[in-house]
Design a protein around this motif. Structure first.
Motif, short mmCIF file in Angstrom:
data_model
loop_
_atom_site.label_atom_id
_atom_site.label_comp_id
_atom_site.label_asym_id
_atom_site.label_seq_id
_atom_site.Cartn_x
_atom_site.Cartn_y
_atom_site.Cartn_z
N GLY A 1 -15.07 16.64 16.57
CA GLY A 1 -15.37 17.78 15.91
C GLY A 1 -16.47 18.41 16.81
N SER B 1 -12.76 21.82 16.21
CA SER B 1 -13.13 21.47 15.10
C SER B 1 -12.19 22.06 13.81
N ALA B 2 -11.89 21.07 12.89
CA ALA B 2 -10.93 21.46 11.86
C ALA B 2 -11.36 22.78 11.15
N HIS B 3 -12.55 22.90 10.85
CA HIS B 3 -13.27 24.04 10.09
C HIS B 3 -13.92 25.20 10.92
N ARG B 4 -14.20 24.82 12.10
CA ARG B 4 -15.06 25.73 12.88
C ARG B 4 -13.94 26.55 14.08
N THR B 5 -13.18 25.90 14.38
CA THR B 5 -11.93 26.28 15.32
C THR B 5 -10.59 25.75 14.90
N PRO B 6 -9.99 26.05 13.68
CA PRO B 6 -9.01 25.46 13.04
C PRO B 6 -7.70 25.85 14.08
N HIS C 1 -12.17 16.22 7.97
CA HIS C 1 -10.73 16.59 7.76
C HIS C 1 -9.81 16.61 9.18
N LEU C 2 -10.71 16.34 10.48
CA LEU C 2 -9.94 16.75 11.44
C LEU C 2 -8.70 15.76 11.62
N VAL D 1 -5.64 16.85 9.67
CA VAL D 1 -5.39 18.16 10.06
C VAL D 1 -4.45 17.94 11.77
N SER E 1 -12.88 10.35 3.74
CA SER E 1 -12.15 11.45 4.20
C SER E 1 -10.96 11.07 5.02
#
Ligand code: RP5
Length: 167
Positions: free
Chosen positions: A11, A39-44, A71-72, A75, A102
């Motif tokens: 991540g 990243s799962a949230h910064r670069t999904p 969550h990476l 995902v 998680s």
């Protein structure tokens, strides 16, 4: 350079201090791998694209390391049918317990094989990936057996050294 057969995704570049253990373990077995920070949230979208193209690039197993609400791995597992091995990183105030839960608590249907928190987990993730590859590669089975024999000998040698200090 041979074609990578294991993909390592993390991540953040800050996870590399832990994930390097997976890299050095794969190196010691002569396994070619690729490494990416996504990243799962910064670069999904970047993370999902990488997962969706992993099998066609020739990867056989994926190692995903992340910290905090991690969550990476889930995902990535959602985007591929390759086995995904998760490494919880102890980068948060909860020392990785948040990442562990998680990763390990994936709802039924999309499995993630979750290792221990930190460097031990990163090494085991690499060994697990090698065991996946070894199902179709008898030379790798021999190398894994050697690895275990070496560990066994190290424990016996350490015991012998300890026994001497007790006399
Ligand atoms: C997670 O947040 C990463 O996997 C990392 O463990 C953590 C902190 O990231 P940085 O703020 O160091 O980039 O997504």
């Amino acid at each position: 350079m041979s074609t990578p057969v294991v993909g390592i995704i993390m991540g953040s570049d800050s996870d590399m201090t832990i994930m390097r253990e997976a890299c050095t373990t794969l190196d010691s077995f002569g396994i070619a791998y690729e490494v990416i920070v996504a990243s799962a949230h910064r670069t999904p979208q970047r993370a999902t694209r990488w997962a969706e193209s992993a099998a066609e690039r020739g990867l056989k197993a994926i190692i995903a390391g992340a910290g905090w609400a991690a969550h990476l791995a889930g995902v990535i597992a959602a985007g591929t049918l390759l086995p995904v091995i998760a490494v919880p990183i102890d980068s948060s105030p909860l020392n990785g317990l948040d990442a562990l839960l998680s990763m390990v608590q994936m709802p039924a249907g999309i499995p993630v094989a979750t290792m221990a928190i930190g460097k031990g987990g990163a090494r085991n993730a690499a060994l697990f990936a090698i065991q996946v590859l070894a199902t179709a590669d008898s030379a790798l089975i021999d190398k894994l057996a050697d690895y275990r024999r070496t560990m066994e000998q190290q424990v016996i040698a350490k015991d012998a050294a300890l026994q001497k200090t007790l006399k």
